[in-house]
Each structure stands twice: as structure tokens, then as C-alpha cells.
Design a protein around this motif. Sequence first.
Motif, PDB file in Angstrom:
ATOM      1  N   LEU A 107      -6.290 -14.794   8.751  1.00  0.00           N
ATOM      2  CA  LEU A 107      -7.037 -13.561   8.570  1.00  0.00           C
ATOM      3  C   LEU A 107      -6.867 -12.955   7.184  1.00  0.00           C
ATOM      4  CD1 LEU A 107      -8.661 -11.134   9.720  1.00  0.00           C
ATOM      5  CD2 LEU A 107      -6.489 -10.233  10.594  1.00  0.00           C
ATOM      6  N   GLN A 108      -5.653 -12.912   6.690  1.00  0.00           N
ATOM      7  CA  GLN A 108      -5.357 -12.160   5.467  1.00  0.00           C
ATOM      8  C   GLN A 108      -4.266 -12.867   4.677  1.00  0.00           C
ATOM      9  OE1 GLN A 108      -4.557  -7.623   5.203  1.00  0.00           O
ATOM     10  NE2 GLN A 108      -2.519  -8.497   5.406  1.00  0.00           N
ATOM     11  N   SER A 109      -4.350 -12.791   3.351  1.00  0.00           N
ATOM     12  CA  SER A 109      -3.297 -13.333   2.492  1.00  0.00           C
ATOM     13  C   SER A 109      -3.036 -12.356   1.354  1.00  0.00           C
ATOM     14  CB  SER A 109      -3.694 -14.711   1.936  1.00  0.00           C
ATOM     15  OG  SER A 109      -4.950 -14.657   1.297  1.00  0.00           O
ATOM     16  N   MET A 110      -1.798 -12.337   0.903  1.00  0.00           N
ATOM     17  CA  MET A 110      -1.394 -11.443  -0.175  1.00  0.00           C
ATOM     18  C   MET A 110      -0.357 -12.126  -1.054  1.00  0.00           C
ATOM     19  SD  MET A 110      -0.925  -7.804   1.840  1.00  0.00           S
ATOM     20  CE  MET A 110       0.250  -8.488   3.017  1.00  0.00           C
ATOM     21  N   TYR A 111      -0.556 -12.046  -2.357  1.00  0.00           N
ATOM     22  CA  TYR A 111       0.488 -12.436  -3.303  1.00  0.00           C
ATOM     23  C   TYR A 111       1.180 -11.146  -3.716  1.00  0.00           C
ATOM     24  CZ  TYR A 111       2.999 -14.912  -6.936  1.00  0.00           C
ATOM     25  OH  TYR A 111       4.010 -15.460  -7.707  1.00  0.00           O
ATOM     26  N   LEU A 112       2.469 -11.042  -3.414  1.00  0.00           N
ATOM     27  CA  LEU A 112       3.238  -9.803  -3.597  1.00  0.00           C
ATOM     28  C   LEU A 112       4.183  -9.952  -4.777  1.00  0.00           C
ATOM     29  CD1 LEU A 112       4.068  -9.501   0.191  1.00  0.00           C
ATOM     30  CD2 LEU A 112       2.304  -8.223  -1.019  1.00  0.00           C
ATOM     31  N   PHE A 113       4.125  -9.013  -5.718  1.00  0.00           N
ATOM     32  CA  PHE A 113       4.891  -9.153  -6.960  1.00  0.00           C
ATOM     33  C   PHE A 113       6.274  -8.505  -6.910  1.00  0.00           C
ATOM     34  CE2 PHE A 113       0.532  -9.813  -8.272  1.00  0.00           C
ATOM     35  CZ  PHE A 113       0.636 -10.851  -9.175  1.00  0.00           C
ATOM     36  N   LYS A 114       6.407  -7.335  -6.320  1.00  0.00           N
ATOM     37  CA  LYS A 114       7.683  -6.595  -6.305  1.00  0.00           C
ATOM     38  C   LYS A 114       8.342  -6.675  -7.686  1.00  0.00           C
ATOM     39  CE  LYS A 114      10.093  -4.465  -2.934  1.00  0.00           C
ATOM     40  NZ  LYS A 114       9.510  -3.484  -2.000  1.00  0.00           N
ATOM     41  N   GLN A 115       7.689  -6.031  -8.631  1.00  0.00           N
ATOM     42  CA  GLN A 115       8.060  -6.153 -10.042  1.00  0.00           C
ATOM     43  C   GLN A 115       9.486  -5.671 -10.321  1.00  0.00           C
ATOM     44  OE1 GLN A 115       6.111  -7.628 -12.129  1.00  0.00           O
ATOM     45  NE2 GLN A 115       3.983  -7.299 -11.546  1.00  0.00           N
ATOM     46  N   PRO A 116      10.141  -6.255 -11.343  1.00  0.00           N
ATOM     47  CA  PRO A 116      11.477  -5.773 -11.724  1.00  0.00           C
ATOM     48  C   PRO A 116      11.450  -4.287 -12.075  1.00  0.00           C
ATOM     49  CG  PRO A 116      10.938  -7.815 -12.870  1.00  0.00           C
ATOM     50  CD  PRO A 116       9.681  -7.365 -12.185  1.00  0.00           C
ATOM     51  N   ARG A 117      12.407  -3.564 -11.568  1.00  0.00           N
ATOM     52  CA  ARG A 117      12.687  -2.151 -11.877  1.00  0.00           C
ATOM     53  C   ARG A 117      11.661  -1.177 -11.314  1.00  0.00           C
ATOM     54  NH1 ARG A 117      16.972  -2.855 -15.116  1.00  0.00           N
ATOM     55  NH2 ARG A 117      16.947  -4.575 -16.626  1.00  0.00           N
ATOM     56  N   ILE A 118      10.427  -1.594 -11.090  1.00  0.00           N
ATOM     57  CA  ILE A 118       9.394  -0.646 -10.635  1.00  0.00           C
ATOM     58  C   ILE A 118       8.768  -1.041  -9.293  1.00  0.00           C
ATOM     59  CG2 ILE A 118       8.795   0.065 -12.984  1.00  0.00           C
ATOM     60  CD1 ILE A 118       6.268  -1.700 -12.688  1.00  0.00           C
ATOM     61  N   GLY A 119       9.195  -2.162  -8.708  1.00  0.00           N
ATOM     62  CA  GLY A 119       8.613  -2.586  -7.437  1.00  0.00           C
ATOM     63  C   GLY A 119       8.812  -1.523  -6.376  1.00  0.00           C
ATOM     64  N   ALA A 120       7.716  -1.095  -5.754  1.00  0.00           N
ATOM     65  CA  ALA A 120       7.761   0.066  -4.877  1.00  0.00           C
ATOM     66  C   ALA A 120       8.348  -0.255  -3.505  1.00  0.00           C
ATOM     67  CB  ALA A 120       6.357   0.638  -4.704  1.00  0.00           C
ATOM     68  N   GLU A 121       8.884   0.779  -2.882  1.00  0.00           N
ATOM     69  CA  GLU A 121       9.321   0.704  -1.492  1.00  0.00           C
ATOM     70  C   GLU A 121       8.110   0.495  -0.588  1.00  0.00           C
ATOM     71  OE1 GLU A 121      11.591   3.573   1.796  1.00  0.00           O
ATOM     72  OE2 GLU A 121      10.871   4.393  -0.105  1.00  0.00           O
ATOM     73  N   VAL A 122       8.293  -0.283   0.462  1.00  0.00           N
ATOM     74  CA  VAL A 122       7.310  -0.379   1.546  1.00  0.00           C
ATOM     75  C   VAL A 122       7.962   0.210   2.783  1.00  0.00           C
ATOM     76  CG1 VAL A 122       5.930  -1.921   2.983  1.00  0.00           C
ATOM     77  CG2 VAL A 122       6.233  -2.424   0.553  1.00  0.00           C
ATOM     78  N   GLY A 123       7.388   1.278   3.305  1.00  0.00           N
ATOM     79  CA  GLY A 123       8.007   1.993   4.419  1.00  0.00           C
ATOM     80  C   GLY A 123       7.921   1.232   5.729  1.00  0.00           C
ATOM     81  N   TRP A 124       8.623   1.739   6.721  1.00  0.00           N
ATOM     82  CA  TRP A 124       8.654   1.105   8.037  1.00  0.00           C
ATOM     83  C   TRP A 124       7.261   1.098   8.648  1.00  0.00           C
ATOM     84  CZ3 TRP A 124      12.662  -1.667   9.488  1.00  0.00           C
ATOM     85  CH2 TRP A 124      13.894  -1.419   8.866  1.00  0.00           C
ATOM     86  N   HIS A 125       6.861  -0.071   9.126  1.00  0.00           N
ATOM     87  CA  HIS A 125       5.525  -0.209   9.702  1.00  0.00           C
ATOM     88  C   HIS A 125       5.471  -1.425  10.605  1.00  0.00           C
ATOM     89  CE1 HIS A 125       5.465  -3.035   6.345  1.00  0.00           C
ATOM     90  NE2 HIS A 125       4.455  -3.649   6.935  1.00  0.00           N
ATOM     91  N   GLN A 126       4.399  -1.501  11.383  1.00  0.00           N
ATOM     92  CA  GLN A 126       4.084  -2.660  12.211  1.00  0.00           C
ATOM     93  C   GLN A 126       2.783  -3.261  11.683  1.00  0.00           C
ATOM     94  OE1 GLN A 126       4.093   0.095  15.588  1.00  0.00           O
ATOM     95  NE2 GLN A 126       5.321  -1.401  16.730  1.00  0.00           N
ATOM     96  N   ASP A 127       2.734  -4.574  11.543  1.00  0.00           N
ATOM     97  CA  ASP A 127       1.527  -5.196  11.008  1.00  0.00           C
ATOM     98  C   ASP A 127       0.314  -4.966  11.896  1.00  0.00           C
ATOM     99  OD1 ASP A 127       2.785  -6.125   8.727  1.00  0.00           O
ATOM    100  OD2 ASP A 127       3.225  -8.099   9.571  1.00  0.00           O
ATOM    101  N   ALA A 128       0.530  -4.824  13.203  1.00  0.00           N
ATOM    102  CA  ALA A 128      -0.590  -4.587  14.114  1.00  0.00           C
ATOM    103  C   ALA A 128      -1.244  -3.234  13.888  1.00  0.00           C
ATOM    104  CB  ALA A 128      -0.122  -4.715  15.565  1.00  0.00           C
ATOM    105  N   THR A 129      -0.580  -2.343  13.160  1.00  0.00           N
ATOM    106  CA  THR A 129      -1.211  -1.080  12.777  1.00  0.00           C
ATOM    107  C   THR A 129      -2.472  -1.344  11.968  1.00  0.00           C
ATOM    108  OG1 THR A 129       0.813   0.233  12.810  1.00  0.00           O
ATOM    109  CG2 THR A 129      -0.917   0.983  11.315  1.00  0.00           C
ATOM    110  N   TYR A 130      -2.447  -2.369  11.157  1.00  0.00           N
ATOM    111  CA  TYR A 130      -3.529  -2.644  10.208  1.00  0.00           C
ATOM    112  C   TYR A 130      -4.451  -3.775  10.676  1.00  0.00           C
ATOM    113  CZ  TYR A 130      -0.265   0.046   7.469  1.00  0.00           C
ATOM    114  OH  TYR A 130       0.585   1.034   7.043  1.00  0.00           O
ATOM    115  N   LEU A 131      -3.930  -4.664  11.518  1.00  0.00           N
ATOM    116  CA  LEU A 131      -4.675  -5.852  11.950  1.00  0.00           C
ATOM    117  C   LEU A 131      -4.513  -5.955  13.460  1.00  0.00           C
ATOM    118  CD1 LEU A 131      -3.299  -8.216   9.157  1.00  0.00           C
ATOM    119  CD2 LEU A 131      -5.477  -6.978   9.104  1.00  0.00           C
ATOM    120  N   CYS A 132      -5.328  -5.214  14.176  1.00  0.00           N
ATOM    121  CA  CYS A 132      -5.123  -5.048  15.611  1.00  0.00           C
ATOM    122  C   CYS A 132      -6.050  -5.953  16.413  1.00  0.00           C
ATOM    123  CB  CYS A 132      -5.377  -3.590  15.993  1.00  0.00           C
ATOM    124  SG  CYS A 132      -4.838  -3.180  17.664  1.00  0.00           S
TER     125      CYS A 132
END
Length: 270
Positions: free
Chosen positions: A124-149
Motif C-alpha cells: 500500500l505505502q512506502s517511505m524512505y525515512l532520513f532521520k537526519q543527524p542532529r535535526i531528525g524529528a521525534e515521531v510521537g506514539w501512534h498506531q499505523d492503523a490510525t492512518y491506514l485503516c
Amino acid sequence: MNAVNLEAYARDGFLVIEDFLPQADCDALQARAAELVAEFDPGSVRTVFSTRDQGHARDRYFQESGQAIHFFFEEGATDQPVSLALNKIGHALHDLDPVFDHISRRPQFAALAHSLGLEEPLLLQSMYLFKQPRIGAEVGWHQDATYLCTQPSTVTGFWIALDDADKENGCLMALPGAHRGPLRERFRQVGSEMATEILDTTPWPDIEPVALDAKRGALVVLHGLLPHASAPNRSPRQRHAYALHLIDARADYLPDNWLQRPGLPLRGFA
């Protein structure tokens, strides 16, 4: 393929499978992502992806990314060179780019999906995730089914470490066993807007979070109802990853999910 511990998956809602993706495939994904970034011209508009305020949800560029290859920036990093400022590339790399397509449909992914109970898996979905040095942002607590139900819930995440991931550079965190709880929220289309609907106000269980350390090439499997997160990356090390989300074609994919692909039919592993 490494043996899959289905008992642990049922108990915890996640698995970490070491040495799942060959190093050559990790190299190929990183090299291809670098080529895509080098070819990308953001112009004057840079869409920021932030799980903190969901501001990107109002952007048509985000809303149409389910059937495209679009680029999203880190919050507060839009003045950086593009290669150091991106949050992710999404969300149809697995269908629209030949390198990502080929690796995403390796037989070991198909075998794993079937062993987890997805009888008719669709990518269904693909993502290339960078999580850059020093500035990579927090991802808060979540369930994937929230977005892809789907009904019943079948979304399953395959998260592949393309760099060593640990607490220092923002590895995944999970609440083991909490996938047995309800779906708390849905992020969905309401008219022409995107909105988060509260379904259940039950707090997350009082469980000690577990850090899902993953060496390069490891695969983390995530149940769609498992609460998970990642801390910001304040280290000097990048933490690239590639994520795929699968659903079962036997389930109903809800028509008000944010991700719609009217011009790009879903495909399985064939």
C-alpha cells in the motif's frame, strides 16, 4: 529467510529480524534515494512533514502523494541543503521506482507476509525515512492503523534499517503487547479536509517502552495496532530506513483513508 517467531509476534506485536535484507540491497536503496534527491528541485515551496502539528495534511502535495514520489522536509530545516533537510520520500516508491519496486517485491518479503497471516498481501505505502543527524524529528506514539485503516484491521509495517539504529540516533520504540488494545484515533478525509477522529480515549497501557535496536539490514515488523514512536536524532549519525505498509486484499480498505490511489491500482508481490 530467518525463522519467524509467530508466538513472539502475537505476544509483543513486533519482531526484529536480524540480517533480513542483504547489505547489497541496503546499498542499492541508499544509492537510489541519493539519486532521487539529487534530481529533485523543490522550487520555492517545501512541504514540511511533522507528526507534531499535522500541518502537512492541509497540503495538496501531501494528499496526492499516495500515488506519487514526493519529498517532505524536516520542520525547521528548510534553509538547509536539500540532502540534509529532508524528512522522507513517499509514498509510492515501491510502485513507481524500479529499484525500490524490485527490492520491495523480493520473495522473502512475500514469504514473511504470508507467514504473518496476510493471505492476499497488497503493498500500500512506502517511505524512505532520513532521520537526519542532529535535526531528525521525534515521531510521537501512534498506531499505523490510525492512518491506514481496513476492516478488519490488517495493516502491517515492514521497517528496514539502512543504518544501525539505536537510542542515540532515534531507533523505534514500542509498547510490547499493547497491540491488543483498541484503535485510538483515525486520520481520515472529512469532506475536502483531513481530520483526526478520536475513537477511544483509553490511555496507552502503563508498559515500559522497549527500544527496538536494529543493525543495518534488520527488519522490524510492526502490528498495525501496536503503539510505537521514535525519539529525535540529536546525534551526529544519520538513521536512514525504508518502510513498507501492507494490507490484506480480503479486508475492506476504508474509502475515507487519507491515502487514496485512484490512478494507481494496488499490487501484491507478483
